[in-house]
Write an enzyme that holds these catalytic residues in place. Structure first.
Site, PDB file in Angstrom:
ATOM      1  N   ALA A 289       0.851  -1.204   0.000  1.00  0.00           N
ATOM      2  CA  ALA A 289       0.000   0.000   0.000  1.00  0.00           C
ATOM      3  C   ALA A 289       0.878   1.241   0.000  1.00  0.00           C
ATOM      4  O   ALA A 289       0.684   2.165   0.783  1.00  0.00           O
ATOM      5  CB  ALA A 289      -0.927  -0.008   1.214  1.00  0.00           C
TER       6      ALA A 289
ATOM      7  N   ALA B  32       3.749  -4.258  -5.885  1.00  0.00           N
ATOM      8  CA  ALA B  32       4.300  -2.893  -5.768  1.00  0.00           C
ATOM      9  C   ALA B  32       4.905  -2.756  -4.378  1.00  0.00           C
ATOM     10  O   ALA B  32       4.438  -1.986  -3.542  1.00  0.00           O
ATOM     11  CB  ALA B  32       3.189  -1.869  -5.997  1.00  0.00           C
ATOM     12  N   VAL B  33       5.968  -3.554  -4.142  1.00  0.00           N
ATOM     13  CA  VAL B  33       6.570  -3.592  -2.798  1.00  0.00           C
ATOM     14  C   VAL B  33       7.826  -2.714  -2.713  1.00  0.00           C
ATOM     15  O   VAL B  33       8.652  -2.896  -1.823  1.00  0.00           O
ATOM     16  CB  VAL B  33       6.895  -5.041  -2.354  1.00  0.00           C
ATOM     17  CG1 VAL B  33       5.624  -5.856  -2.201  1.00  0.00           C
ATOM     18  CG2 VAL B  33       7.856  -5.719  -3.328  1.00  0.00           C
TER      19      VAL B  33
ATOM     20  N   HIS C 101      -9.842  34.427  -2.284  1.00  0.00           N
ATOM     21  CA  HIS C 101     -11.100  33.811  -1.863  1.00  0.00           C
ATOM     22  C   HIS C 101     -12.056  33.774  -3.038  1.00  0.00           C
ATOM     23  O   HIS C 101     -12.189  34.772  -3.741  1.00  0.00           O
ATOM     24  CB  HIS C 101     -11.728  34.633  -0.733  1.00  0.00           C
ATOM     25  CG  HIS C 101     -13.094  34.125  -0.364  1.00  0.00           C
ATOM     26  ND1 HIS C 101     -13.270  32.970   0.371  1.00  0.00           N
ATOM     27  CD2 HIS C 101     -14.337  34.593  -0.652  1.00  0.00           C
ATOM     28  CE1 HIS C 101     -14.571  32.754   0.537  1.00  0.00           C
ATOM     29  NE2 HIS C 101     -15.247  33.724  -0.084  1.00  0.00           N
TER      30      HIS C 101
HETATM   31  P1  AMP Z   1       6.665   1.725  -1.390  1.00  0.00           P
HETATM   32  O1  AMP Z   1       8.075   1.419  -0.947  1.00  0.00           O
HETATM   33  O2  AMP Z   1       6.167   3.067  -0.971  1.00  0.00           O
HETATM   34  O3  AMP Z   1       6.473   1.480  -2.863  1.00  0.00           O
HETATM   35  O4  AMP Z   1       5.711   0.684  -0.640  1.00  0.00           O
HETATM   36  C1  AMP Z   1       5.844  -0.712  -0.738  1.00  0.00           C
HETATM   37  C2  AMP Z   1       5.043  -1.355   0.377  1.00  0.00           C
HETATM   38  O5  AMP Z   1       5.001  -2.777   0.182  1.00  0.00           O
HETATM   39  C3  AMP Z   1       5.627  -1.135   1.766  1.00  0.00           C
HETATM   40  O6  AMP Z   1       4.672  -0.470   2.557  1.00  0.00           O
HETATM   41  C4  AMP Z   1       5.922  -2.552   2.289  1.00  0.00           C
HETATM   42  O7  AMP Z   1       5.628  -2.706   3.660  1.00  0.00           O
HETATM   43  C5  AMP Z   1       4.970  -3.425   1.451  1.00  0.00           C
HETATM   44  N1  AMP Z   1       5.388  -4.854   1.334  1.00  0.00           N
HETATM   45  C6  AMP Z   1       6.643  -5.341   1.110  1.00  0.00           C
HETATM   46  N2  AMP Z   1       6.639  -6.708   1.032  1.00  0.00           N
HETATM   47  C7  AMP Z   1       5.348  -7.126   1.211  1.00  0.00           C
HETATM   48  C8  AMP Z   1       4.674  -8.400   1.244  1.00  0.00           C
HETATM   49  N3  AMP Z   1       5.323  -9.580   1.040  1.00  0.00           N
HETATM   50  N4  AMP Z   1       3.325  -8.437   1.469  1.00  0.00           N
HETATM   51  C9  AMP Z   1       2.644  -7.274   1.644  1.00  0.00           C
HETATM   52  N5  AMP Z   1       3.225  -6.040   1.616  1.00  0.00           N
HETATM   53  C10 AMP Z   1       4.551  -5.939   1.399  1.00  0.00           C
END
Ligand code: AMP
Ligand code: FAD
Length: 484
Positions: free
Chosen positions: A194, A286-287, A461
């Site tokens: 997220a 998107a980790v 305003h």
């Molecule tokens: P960002 O670095 O802003 O793109 O966010 C990536 C997010 O992915 C981070 O908040 C991590 O905690 C989350 N994340 C990493 N690995 C996993 C996983 N295996 N399952 C769920 N979330 C993950």
């Protein structure tokens, strides 16, 4: 040796191409090498940002917002449309056209500024102090040439992190590029992470009708943001239909063929209640992203990587090796296009003997969801942890006439100022148009302004910017349009 330059930039993303243009503006003979291949198989300048990042995601966010508004916002204005449809070829085609316009535009800018582009993979060869630096370029076809320069700027960017148990195939398990090119709205979309990218791309497909489930390993939603802002955002995203599961860690993803010969992705994730299964039609992973340095450096360059694989640099983006600099996503600091671009400008100016400037403390963050999220400076938690005494001023968009007239009166502005000096320490926003409102706060912070400075400035305003004004007034409990 085919040519000698003052500056060679490796990478033509927003960090590299901006560095190259600024160096050329300053009279330096500049080359820029890039290896990115676009959808049409041709070289495409602009890096991640223009090809598969900032620009295409904003194009899809805007189209999907217009579509979503037809059924969710316009009825409140008395406007109704029956049987609204989204033509997917037009939706994706419009995005592709915008990408082409902007990536082609970099080529024009290079021509206008006399930057020499090279297409291929650049590798910095071993260098000694005082020597000119050699860079070997390997073309797509495998042919090699070497060019040299007094200074080399490394701007090789980043790539998405791949989970070993959920490898990208870009058909069912997607990275950002895959999620920007889905040709049919998936009925069920899983999103892992997220973060900024997961929320933006998850929102796009949710607005078009996908049932989107976001799994986030951390217990806090948007842990990098101020938690007051994050709370409002989460509530709004859930109202829009996004399912957000926190403390939920993906442990397995398997593409399975179903009885009707289509495929789906079977997910396994863990949370405090144990192990769960979830089936989706597509999965966006998107980790996060990691610095990309593969094949960039010969063994004997002396350039070092840090513990996270990023190119190690000092506060002037210098690698410690004479004449070698690094900028953008490949180095420490937030992975944001504008941060890389400003580093590029600063390095070009340092090379030209001028006074470059980059302040990582005031880099604005923006998440282009609905409502938008934007901030600059410290969060309340960061101030608390550091023991900095602070005052808070907040103001809700619900009390802003313009926001109510737009039917977008959601969210708030939160100003954090030093308890003794009143200096602005952080501004955090969630609401309509905050991607633009944050700029005023960045200017004030860059000039070391106080909450009172913002409070004394006349704001038009009715505008959304009145929320910034009132939040600054509220720091000293003198907001006019709310109880203090
Ligand atoms: P960002 O670095 O802003 O793109 O966010 C990536 C997010 O992915 C981070 O908040 C991590 O905690 C989350 N994340 C990493 N690995 C996993 C996983 N295996 N399952 C769920 N979330 C993950
Ligand atoms: P990149 O843009 O990654 O460019 C690096 C370039 O170098 C690439 O073209 C690569 O092919 C090339 N390269 C690498 N190694 C070599 C080599 N050895 N030889 C030759 N070429 C090489 N940021 C924002 O600020 N705002 C946003 O709204 C935003 N939205 C995003 C949305 C998505 C979906 C994604 C994925 C990212 C987004 N970002 C956003 C982040 C932004 O894209 C990056 O911060 C930015 O692109 C980093 O710029 P860069 O120049 O450092 O690297």
């Amino acid at each position: 040796m085919s040519d000698k330059f003052d500056v060679i930039v490796i990478g033509a993303g927003p960090a590299g191409y901006v560095a190259a243009i600024r160096a050329a503006q300053l009279g330096l003979k500049t080359a820029c090498i890039d290896a990115f291949v676009g959808k049409d198989g041709k070289q495409a300048l602009g890096g991640t940002c223009l090809n598969v990042g900032c620009i295409p995601s904003k194009a899809l966010l805007d189209s999907s917002k217009q579509y979503y508004n037809l059924s969710h916002n316009l009825p409140a204005h008395g406007i109704s449309v029956e049987n609204a449809k989204m033509d997917m070829a037009t939706f994706i085609g419009r995005k592709d056209k915008i990408v082409k316009q902007f990536t082609g535009g970099i080529g024009q800018l290079f021509k206008a500024n006399k930057v020499t582009p090279f297409f291929g993979k650049g590798k910095l060869l071993g260098c000694k102090t005082g020597d000119s630096k050699n860079v070997e370029i390997t073309s797509n076809g495998g042919s090699k040439q070497t060019i040299s320069a007094t200074n080399v700027i490394l701007a090789s960017g980043s790539v998405p992190i791949e989970l070993p148990f959920a490898k990208f195939d870009n058909k069912f398990i997607l990275d950002n590029a895959g999620a920007l090119d889905i040709s049919e709205v998936p009925q069920r979309l899983g999103v892992i992470g997220a973060g900024v990218i997961g929320l933006e791309l998850g929102s796009v497909w949710n607005r078009l009708g996908s049932q989107v489930t976001i799994l986030e390993a951390l217990p806090d939603f948007l842990a990098v943001a101020d938690q007051d802002v994050a709370k409002v955002a989460k509530k709004e995203f859930e109202k829009q239909g996004l399912t957000i599961k926190l403390s939920a860690k993906l442990t397995k993803a398997e593409v399975k063929t179903t009885s009707n010969k289509s495929s789906e992705v079977a997910l396994t994730y863990e949370d405090k209640d144990g192990t769960h299964e979830l089936t989706v039609d597509k999965l966006l992973v998107a980790v996060g992203r990691r610095a990309y340095t593969e094949g960039l450096l010969a063994d004997d360059t002396g350039v070092k990587l840090d513990e996270r694989g990023r190119i190690a640099v000092d506060e002037h983006n210098h690698t410690g090796v004479d004449g070698v600099w690094a900028i953008g996503d490949a180095v420490r600091g937030p992975m944001l296009a504008h941060k890389g671009s400003e580093e590029g400008v600063a390095v070009a100016e340092w090379i030209a003997g001028k006074a470059g400037h980059i302040n990582l403390d005031t880099v604005p963050w923006v998440i282009y969801t609905e409502p938008e999220i934007a901030w600059a400076g410290k969060t309340e938690k960061e101030l608390k942890d550091a023991g900095v005494p602070y005052k808070i001023g907040t103001f809700p968009f619900a009390a802003i006439g313009r926001a109510v007239a737009m039917n977008e009166a959601i969210g708030q502005v939160k100003v954090l100022a030093h308890a003794e000096t009143d200096r602005l320490l952080g501004v955090h926003m969630v609401g309509p148009g905050v991607s633009e409102l944050i700029a005023e706060c960045v200017v004030a912070m860059e000039f070391k302004g106080s909450a009172e400075d913002l409070a004394r400035i006349v704001h038009a305003h009715p505008t959304l910017s009145e929320a910034v004004h009132e939040a600054a007034l509220s720091v000293d409990k003198r907001a006019i349009h709310k109880g203090n």
